[in-house]
Motif scaffolding. Structure first.
Motif, PDB file in Angstrom:
ATOM      1  N   TYR A 171      50.712 -33.071 102.277  1.00  0.00           N
ATOM      2  CA  TYR A 171      49.766 -32.630 103.306  1.00  0.00           C
ATOM      3  C   TYR A 171      49.034 -33.820 103.932  1.00  0.00           C
ATOM      4  O   TYR A 171      48.868 -33.890 105.158  1.00  0.00           O
ATOM      5  N   ASP A 176      50.348 -31.061 108.772  1.00  0.00           N
ATOM      6  CA  ASP A 176      50.829 -29.983 109.625  1.00  0.00           C
ATOM      7  C   ASP A 176      50.661 -28.643 108.916  1.00  0.00           C
ATOM      8  O   ASP A 176      50.246 -28.579 107.757  1.00  0.00           O
ATOM      9  N   ARG A 177      50.987 -27.570 109.604  1.00  0.00           N
ATOM     10  CA  ARG A 177      50.773 -26.220 109.058  1.00  0.00           C
ATOM     11  C   ARG A 177      51.690 -25.940 107.879  1.00  0.00           C
ATOM     12  O   ARG A 177      51.282 -25.303 106.905  1.00  0.00           O
ATOM     13  N   LYS A 178      52.935 -26.402 107.944  1.00  0.00           N
ATOM     14  CA  LYS A 178      53.891 -26.161 106.860  1.00  0.00           C
ATOM     15  C   LYS A 178      53.403 -26.793 105.564  1.00  0.00           C
ATOM     16  O   LYS A 178      53.405 -26.149 104.505  1.00  0.00           O
ATOM     17  N   MET A 180      50.369 -27.619 104.835  1.00  0.00           N
ATOM     18  CA  MET A 180      49.122 -26.965 104.432  1.00  0.00           C
ATOM     19  C   MET A 180      49.413 -25.680 103.668  1.00  0.00           C
ATOM     20  O   MET A 180      48.807 -25.413 102.619  1.00  0.00           O
ATOM     21  N   LEU A 181      50.355 -24.865 104.165  1.00  0.00           N
ATOM     22  CA  LEU A 181      50.717 -23.619 103.496  1.00  0.00           C
ATOM     23  C   LEU A 181      51.327 -23.898 102.124  1.00  0.00           C
ATOM     24  O   LEU A 181      51.055 -23.185 101.155  1.00  0.00           O
ATOM     25  N   GLN A 226      55.586 -20.793 104.445  1.00  0.00           N
ATOM     26  CA  GLN A 226      55.911 -22.182 104.797  1.00  0.00           C
ATOM     27  C   GLN A 226      57.418 -22.380 104.941  1.00  0.00           C
ATOM     28  O   GLN A 226      57.865 -23.234 105.695  1.00  0.00           O
TER      29      GLN A 226
END
Length: 245
Positions: A171, A176-178, A180-181, A226
């Motif tokens: 992270y 990015d969002r991926k 983070m998830l 993710q």
């Protein structure tokens, strides 16, 4: 598309049923539901995921096999004092393997030179914290486990802490969002495992079953979310930008 949505609804309902069964101490029934749920999740991932990851697929397969073995153990012969519980060892080894697949999935996308150049200090801190946490958490089982069981628990805890550390590094590296998830899913996995350990070896409070079951379901929800996103390019200047800000 309809089957895809139907499977997702069924999985959400089964997740709720699993949490309730575990919370009411129907562990055998909960094991059956969780195994069936993971089989459906694996089918959903293989059939309707555009950008599949081989490592994530094997993570699902290994974890599902572990859950199936845990369920089968309810119908196996009673383990007497002094006998080896092969179901216990087999299931936990499969869980360890499944988490290793996740670690390899993330670590294989790293550019190690950039990682150590930008995040050398956080990596050293995480390594020290991992050692401290693994020793502290595993020591709660002293006196309750044999030498081989203690070694297995130590390895298990080391692997899930390594998973959390790799997720955090990913992270910080990608931002990015991926990632983070994936980090959120890893956090829920770690807390689920620690609470489960506390229930079995420290405090037999039935409310803990509900909590670790809830965390496990939430973790897999984030892992699936993710898995539907594409891997982005790393952000090598992330830490420098944060310091300058």
């Amino acid at each position: 598309m309809f089957v895809n949505k139907l499977l997702k609804v069924i999985l959400l309902l089964l997740g709720g049923v699993f949490i309730i069964l575990q919370g009411l101490a129907y562990e055998k029934e909960g094991a059956a539901v969780s195994a069936f749920m993971l089989v459906l999740l694996t089918i959903l991932y293989c059939r309707w995921t555009t950008n599949k990851s081989l490592f994530f697929f094997w993570f699902l397969v290994a974890f599902t096999a572990g859950q199936l073995l845990s369920y089968i153990s309810w119908y196996g012969p009673e383990i007497k004092v002094g006998e080896v519980d092969y179901y216990y060892y087999g299931a936990n080894v499969l869980y360890i393997i499944s988490y290793l697949f996740l670690i390899v999935k993330i670590a294989s996308s790293f550019k190690l030179r950039d990682i150590f150049k930008e995040l050398s200090i956080p990596i050293m801190i995480l390594l020290l914290l991992d050692v401290f946490c693994v020793v502290l958490v595993t020591d709660t089982t002293k006196g309750a486990l044999t030498g081989y069981e203690y070694t297995l628990e130590f390895t298990y805890n080391a692997v899930i802490m390594a998973l959390l550390s790799v997720a955090l590094i990913d992270y910080m590296y990608r931002d990015d969002r991926k990632s983070m998830l994936f980090l959120i899913g890893s956090i829920f996995i770690v807390f689920s495992e620690i609470i489960q350990l506390a229930y079995y070896y420290v405090l037999e409070d039935k409310s803990l079953i509900f909590v670790y079951s809830l965390f496990l379901v939430v973790a897999f929800l984030f892992f699936y979310l993710q898995s539907q996103l594409q891997l982005s390019e790393p952000q090598p200047n992330y830490i420098d930008e944060q310091l300058e800000a």
